[in-house]
Design an enzyme around this catalytic site. Structure first.
Site, PDB file in Angstrom:
ATOM      1  N   ARG A 145       0.844  -1.192   0.000  1.00 48.03           N
ATOM      2  CA  ARG A 145       0.000   0.000   0.000  1.00 48.03           C
ATOM      3  C   ARG A 145       0.877   1.238   0.000  1.00 48.03           C
ATOM      4  O   ARG A 145       1.984   1.235   0.577  1.00 48.03           O
ATOM      5  CB  ARG A 145      -0.886   0.029   1.252  1.00 48.03           C
ATOM      6  CG  ARG A 145      -2.086  -0.872   1.168  1.00 48.03           C
ATOM      7  CD  ARG A 145      -3.119  -0.349   0.157  1.00 48.03           C
ATOM      8  NE  ARG A 145      -4.303  -1.187   0.102  1.00 48.03           N
ATOM      9  CZ  ARG A 145      -4.542  -2.139  -0.806  1.00 48.03           C
ATOM     10  NH1 ARG A 145      -3.654  -2.382  -1.758  1.00 48.03           N
ATOM     11  NH2 ARG A 145      -5.655  -2.825  -0.783  1.00 48.03           N
ATOM     12  N   HIS A 184      -1.190   0.787  -9.866  1.00 50.94           N
ATOM     13  CA  HIS A 184      -1.917  -0.164  -9.002  1.00 50.94           C
ATOM     14  C   HIS A 184      -2.512  -1.298  -9.854  1.00 50.94           C
ATOM     15  O   HIS A 184      -3.719  -1.549  -9.839  1.00 50.94           O
ATOM     16  CB  HIS A 184      -3.014   0.552  -8.201  1.00 50.94           C
ATOM     17  CG  HIS A 184      -3.443  -0.208  -6.981  1.00 50.94           C
ATOM     18  ND1 HIS A 184      -3.716   0.395  -5.779  1.00 50.94           N
ATOM     19  CD2 HIS A 184      -3.644  -1.537  -6.780  1.00 50.94           C
ATOM     20  CE1 HIS A 184      -4.093  -0.524  -4.885  1.00 50.94           C
ATOM     21  NE2 HIS A 184      -4.042  -1.706  -5.487  1.00 50.94           N
TER      22      HIS A 184
END
Ligand code: NDP
Ligand code: OXD
Length: 314
Positions: A229, A277
């Site tokens: 993350r 991502h």
């Protein structure tokens, strides 16, 4: 009518919503699917499926029992639920997602192992210089997080012949992989890897873990592959470590602000690969099937699949 509310405050969930609706109609005609904010009666909502649930939404649903992350990670959901979290929370666990993540990580590991980063830098300067080719047994990959994804990746890398070690919260045994557990073992774990892969969940313990202190404990010139993350990474520390040569380079897939702002120095950094991502994701059909299954489980009092421990944060 029992309702599954599908929502997000940022993403276009159109495809997923349509899949939820058609599958629910086919399998569970007594359940209705609604896309936030289209919600005639908040009291009907039994379950919420979300990436980023709007803040305050869960509190406004008096009969809510189940909150499902549409992703493997859950911090974005947990952060938006009233504390202490008493609702059941689930996430997506999918072999296909693990295969996709292994492809991405293997590509990134090979990028450094086969010195493609250096070849691209040379190409920019029209320099012809063959790197010395190493065998996988000469490259050590350290994997932070040995869960569904990190554990699979450690095995895939091992099968490719890399030397692999891994770090997790509790002890794990993986054939051929040297494992370390807990904060006290982090120092030892960090000493050997030529390439460090981060596949940790975001929790209070792991926030900003990829910072100056950690980089200084790595072997000089190690590379980073970051798929966890964005909030694991301290951006300035990464830039400093790259500029001082502490880090050879970084492949970064996740960012504290997504999309990564155009002003970020990472976009143009010659030793950073930015990807949007995209490391891996489950197929819509898998996400929908797991969430509808859990909705029926919560209604019939059966144990949930892929339940998350809100206290641990993952
Ligand atoms: P899991 O929950 O299965 O595994 C998490 C691992 O991290 C476990 O091994 C756990 O230890 C370890 N861990 C957690 N906290 C700590 C800590 N404080 N110190 C050391 N180790 C810790 O998660 P997944 O493998 O399914 O996913 C991992 C993460 O990958 C997700 O949370 C998400 O952030 C990210 N992800 C990114 C994607 C992308 O496209 N970039 C796609 C999917 C996921 P233990 O085993 O002891 O519990
Ligand atoms: C996930 C992700 O957590 O896509 O599944 O990052």
């Amino acid at each position: 009518m029992p309702t599954l509310l599908v929502c997000s405050d940022t993403d276009d969930l159109g495809g997923l919503h349509a899949a939820f609706r058609s599958e629910a109609e086919r399998l569970w005609p007594d359940v209705q699917v609604r896309l936030w904010p289209d919600l005639p009666d908040p009291a009907d909502v039994v379950a919420l499926a979300a990436w980023f649930p709007p803040p305050g939404l869960a509190e406004s649903l008096p009969n809510l029992r189940l909150v499902c992350s549409i992703a493997a990670g859950v911090e974005h959901v947990l952060q938006r639920l009233p504390a202490p979290i008493q609702l059941s929370v689930t996430r997506i666990v999918d072999p296909g997602l693990a295969v996709g993540m292994a492809e991405y990580v293997l590509w990134a590991v090979l990028y450094y192992h086969r010195a493609l980063d250096r070849a691209l830098q040379q190409q920019a300067q029209r320099v012809w210089q063959m790197p010395v080719q190493k065998t996988p047994a000469q490259t050590h990959v350290g994997v932070m997080g040995l869960g569904v994804l990190g554990g699979h990746i450690a095995q895939v890398l091992r099968a490719q012949g890399f030397v692999v070690s891994g770090w997790s919260r509790s002890a794990h045994a993986i054939d051929g992989v040297c494992t370390y557990a807990g904060p006290d073992a982090l120092d030892d774990f960090l000493q050997a890897p030529d390439i460090l892969v981060c596949l940790l969940p975001l929790t209070p313990e792991t926030r900003f873990i990829l910072g100056k202190d950690l980089f200084s404990r790595l072997k000089p010139g190690a590379a980073l592959v970051h798929c966890g993350r964005g909030e694991h990474l301290v951006g300035d520390a990464l830039l400093q470590a790259l500029d001082h040569g502490t880090l050879r380079g970084a492949v970064v897939d996740v960012f504290a602000q997504e999309p990564l702002p155009a002003s970020s120095p990472l976009w143009a950094h010659p030793r950073v690969v930015v990807t949007p991502h995209m490391a891996s994701g489950a197929q819509a059909g898998v996400i929908v099937a797991q969430i509808l299954d859990n909705l029926q489980r919560v209604r019939s009092g059966q144990p949930l699949l892929n339940a998350v421990d809100p206290a641990a944060g993952y």
